[in-house]
Write an enzyme that holds these catalytic residues in place. Sequence first.
Site, PDB file in Angstrom:
ATOM      1  CB  SER A  53      -0.975  -0.049   1.352  1.00 39.97           C
ATOM      2  OG  SER A  53      -1.400   1.311   1.514  1.00 39.97           O
TER       3      SER A  53
ATOM      4  CE1 TYR B 236      -3.836  -2.223   5.076  1.00 40.94           C
ATOM      5  CE2 TYR B 236      -3.638   0.053   4.328  1.00 40.94           C
ATOM      6  CZ  TYR B 236      -3.748  -1.333   3.905  1.00 40.94           C
ATOM      7  OH  TYR B 236      -3.622  -1.798   2.572  1.00 40.94           O
TER       8      TYR B 236
ATOM      9  CE  LYS C 258      -1.694  -4.687   3.345  1.00 37.39           C
ATOM     10  NZ  LYS C 258      -2.056  -5.864   2.629  1.00 37.39           N
TER      11      LYS C 258
END
Length: 330
Positions: free
Chosen positions: A120, A144, A148
């Site tokens: 991402s 988040y 990643k």
Amino acid sequence: MPDLLPVLVTGGAGYVGSHVCKLLHQNGFLPITYDDLSTGHKKAVRWGPFIKGDIADGAKLDEVFEEYQPLAVLHFAAKAYIGESMLMPAEYYRINVAGTLSLLEAMRRARIMKMVFSSSCATYGIPARQPITEEEIQAPINPYGQTKLTVEKMLQDYAVAYQFSSAILRYFNAAGADPDGEIGEDHDPEPHLIPNVLKALSGGEPLVIHGADYPTTDGTCVRDYIHVNDLATAHVAALRSLLEGEPSFACNLGTGRGISVLEIMTAVEKITGKSVPHSFGPRRPGDPAELVALTAKAHDLLGWKPLHSDLETIIQTAWQWHQYQLANQS
């Protein structure tokens, strides 16, 4: 027709994963979907076998690898909502990091040493410059993005220690739906802008625009929207590259064009002929003002460029899918 080449797709019942599975099948691969259906949909699995399972279940993965002998893994299974990650980081580390470690170890046991990883732009945090190159410092500002990035580091370490090869694909904002109308975006709750705009103009809750005081042209967040079919094309190209012996690499997947929240809303109103009820709220924690990709590396390495990511195509395919869902509600 020659035999299809088996690949395992974790999270293949989800939004991006299901679109990738369709394109894999069209390109000579057998996508074996492995998904716990916590956010995915069984009805989106149409192009290969389905196994319900958790990536934390190493024994189940061992069985699947033994039965299907996949050549590689395309890894989509993850929790993927920035706002939610700020409230429940433990779940994000448990699933995205610990779950991926379980998957990697099962792959090592089965001697499957190639992975296409769904990463991402959230790994970049608040970048120093726009558009963002792959060499930009990665400093996530939400859990988040941190999970990643942690997996990216794991893959780099596995490459050194175990001769593991990976394609790390850093998505910008996936949007749109399958032009054939077979699959599309279907989250509950829905965190993404375009489907929420469409819901608002169809009698749902009015759209809340989070922040109107960002340092952008109109004060709202700017993002790089890429059609989900263009993402799928990049995954097939990355898989072929790994299977042909390309060493590990990372690249951005976007368009190089930034579009604001208000520009999206205006375009939806123009295409649908409907007004979008909306209001303005405070900024959401963890949201950078602007994220736009530089995608020259994906073009040079994979011969890839987005062909369906003009704003009109993105909105029209999303609107077609949204109307289909409305017509088929029970």
